[in-house]
Motif scaffolding. Structure first.
Motif, short mmCIF file in Angstrom:
data_model
loop_
_atom_site.label_atom_id
_atom_site.label_comp_id
_atom_site.label_asym_id
_atom_site.label_seq_id
_atom_site.Cartn_x
_atom_site.Cartn_y
_atom_site.Cartn_z
N ALA A 290 0.83 -1.21 0.00
CA ALA A 290 0.00 0.00 0.00
C ALA A 290 0.87 1.26 0.00
CB ALA A 290 -0.93 -0.01 1.21
N THR A 291 1.94 1.25 0.78
CA THR A 291 2.84 2.40 0.83
C THR A 291 3.47 2.65 -0.54
OG1 THR A 291 3.34 2.03 3.15
CG2 THR A 291 4.95 3.31 1.90
N LEU A 292 3.99 1.60 -1.15
CA LEU A 292 4.63 1.76 -2.46
C LEU A 292 3.63 2.14 -3.54
CD1 LEU A 292 7.09 -1.27 -2.26
CD2 LEU A 292 7.69 1.16 -2.16
N THR A 293 2.45 1.55 -3.49
CA THR A 293 1.42 1.86 -4.48
C THR A 293 0.94 3.30 -4.30
OG1 THR A 293 0.75 -0.45 -4.50
CG2 THR A 293 -0.81 1.13 -5.41
N PHE A 294 0.77 3.71 -3.04
CA PHE A 294 0.36 5.09 -2.78
C PHE A 294 1.41 6.07 -3.31
CE2 PHE A 294 0.43 8.90 -0.11
CZ PHE A 294 -0.84 9.39 -0.39
N TYR A 295 2.67 5.74 -3.10
CA TYR A 295 3.74 6.60 -3.61
C TYR A 295 3.60 6.76 -5.12
CZ TYR A 295 8.15 7.85 -5.65
OH TYR A 295 9.10 8.45 -6.44
N HIS A 296 3.39 5.65 -5.83
CA HIS A 296 3.27 5.74 -7.29
C HIS A 296 2.01 6.48 -7.71
CE1 HIS A 296 6.75 3.76 -8.84
NE2 HIS A 296 6.65 2.89 -7.86
N ALA A 297 0.94 6.26 -7.01
CA ALA A 297 -0.30 6.98 -7.33
C ALA A 297 -0.11 8.48 -7.13
CB ALA A 297 -1.45 6.47 -6.47
N ALA A 298 0.54 8.84 -6.04
CA ALA A 298 0.75 10.25 -5.75
C ALA A 298 1.69 10.91 -6.76
CB ALA A 298 1.30 10.42 -4.34
N THR A 299 2.72 10.19 -7.17
CA THR A 299 3.69 10.80 -8.09
C THR A 299 3.22 10.78 -9.54
OG1 THR A 299 4.91 8.72 -8.31
CG2 THR A 299 5.67 10.28 -6.64
N SER A 300 2.27 9.93 -9.86
CA SER A 300 1.80 9.89 -11.24
C SER A 300 0.44 10.56 -11.40
CB SER A 300 1.73 8.45 -11.74
OG SER A 300 0.77 7.73 -11.00
N SER A 301 -0.04 11.18 -10.35
CA SER A 301 -1.36 11.79 -10.38
C SER A 301 -1.42 12.93 -11.39
CB SER A 301 -1.71 12.33 -8.99
OG SER A 301 -2.90 13.06 -9.04
N THR A 302 -2.53 13.02 -12.07
CA THR A 302 -2.75 14.13 -13.00
C THR A 302 -3.16 15.38 -12.25
OG1 THR A 302 -5.04 13.46 -13.31
CG2 THR A 302 -3.42 12.64 -14.90
N LEU A 303 -3.34 15.27 -10.95
CA LEU A 303 -3.73 16.42 -10.15
C LEU A 303 -2.52 17.24 -9.70
CD1 LEU A 303 -6.43 14.73 -7.91
CD2 LEU A 303 -6.77 16.09 -9.98
N ARG A 304 -1.32 16.76 -9.99
CA ARG A 304 -0.12 17.51 -9.62
C ARG A 304 -0.10 18.81 -10.38
NH1 ARG A 304 4.82 13.85 -10.81
NH2 ARG A 304 3.52 13.41 -12.57
N PRO A 305 0.44 19.87 -9.78
CA PRO A 305 0.53 21.14 -10.49
C PRO A 305 1.48 21.02 -11.69
CG PRO A 305 1.32 21.34 -8.21
CD PRO A 305 0.90 19.93 -8.43
N LEU A 306 1.19 21.80 -12.68
CA LEU A 306 2.06 21.84 -13.85
C LEU A 306 3.39 22.46 -13.45
CD1 LEU A 306 -0.53 23.16 -16.45
CD2 LEU A 306 0.24 20.81 -16.16
N LYS A 307 4.49 21.89 -13.92
CA LYS A 307 5.80 22.43 -13.59
C LYS A 307 5.94 23.81 -14.22
CE LYS A 307 8.60 18.40 -12.82
NZ LYS A 307 9.78 17.66 -13.21
N GLY A 308 6.46 24.74 -13.43
CA GLY A 308 6.73 26.08 -13.93
C GLY A 308 5.50 26.97 -14.05
N VAL A 309 4.36 26.47 -13.68
CA VAL A 309 3.14 27.28 -13.76
C VAL A 309 2.70 27.58 -12.33
CG1 VAL A 309 0.75 27.36 -14.53
CG2 VAL A 309 2.45 26.22 -15.93
N HIS A 310 2.63 28.84 -12.00
CA HIS A 310 2.18 29.23 -10.66
C HIS A 310 0.68 29.05 -10.56
CE1 HIS A 310 6.11 30.66 -9.54
NE2 HIS A 310 6.19 31.31 -10.69
N LEU A 311 0.18 28.94 -9.35
CA LEU A 311 -1.23 28.69 -9.11
C LEU A 311 -2.10 29.74 -9.79
CD1 LEU A 311 -3.06 26.74 -7.64
CD2 LEU A 311 -2.91 28.18 -5.62
N GLN A 312 -1.72 31.01 -9.70
CA GLN A 312 -2.51 32.08 -10.31
C GLN A 312 -2.56 31.89 -11.83
OE1 GLN A 312 -4.30 34.34 -8.80
NE2 GLN A 312 -4.99 35.26 -10.69
#
Length: 167
Positions: free
Chosen positions: A134-156
């Motif tokens: 579960a820990t390893l799977t959660f790690y992969h789910a969290a790192t591959s999530s499409t909900l992560r912010p776009l790199k170099g794009v600020h929230l605004q």
């Protein structure tokens, strides 16, 4: 920055763990092909180990591609080592419990009866192993999530991009 041995250690542990889990799965498949059924205590392990193997392969590929920081490797190492210890314990238990092809009828009967007494151990190993999976799977789910912010794009800027798309 993580200790270089930690970085090397996680890859080595992953390789060993994939090998051990492959050995366990082969032992279970052999037992199933010989007797037609796996003991109840081991059935869920046969279903869950391929998930662990795939998660480990993804982790190793990510490490090999340089996409995991050293601090993350150091954080993942205890989970990988814990998995390895549990799969090794499971392999030892399977070696003691499951009859081999050349075993006599008496030895097979003794192992079958003894395996019933080992259900608690198998359940305990499985419970701990599930936590690591579960820990390893959660790690992969969290790192591959499409909900992560776009790199170099600020929230605004991100919200402006979304708002522009709706206009």
């Amino acid at each position: 920055m993580a200790d270089p041995l930690t970085v090397i250690g996680i890859v080595a542990n992953i390789v060993q763990l994939v090998d051990f889990s492959t050995k366990v799965l082969a032992r279970l498949n052999e037992f199933q092909s010989t007797l037609g059924e796996i003991p109840r205590a081991f059935r869920h392990i046969k279903a869950e180990l391929p998930v662990l193997q795939e998660t480990l392969r993804q982790t190793k590929d990510t490490i090999d591609n340089g996409a995991i920081e050293d601090s993350t490797k150091a954080a993942l190492l205890p989970a990988v080592e814990g998995c390895k210890n549990e799969v090794e314990a499971l392999d030892g238990l399977l070696a003691e419990t499951l009859p081999a092809a050349g075993d006599s009828r008496l030895k097979k009967t003794k192992k079958a009866l003894w395996s019933i007494t080992q259900d608690g151990k198998v359940e305990s190993i499985t419970k701990v192993l599930r936590g690591y999976i579960a820990t390893l799977t959660f790690y992969h789910a969290a790192t591959s999530s499409t909900l992560r912010p776009l790199k170099g794009v600020h929230l605004q800027e991100k919200y402006s991009l979304i708002a522009d798309g709706w206009s």
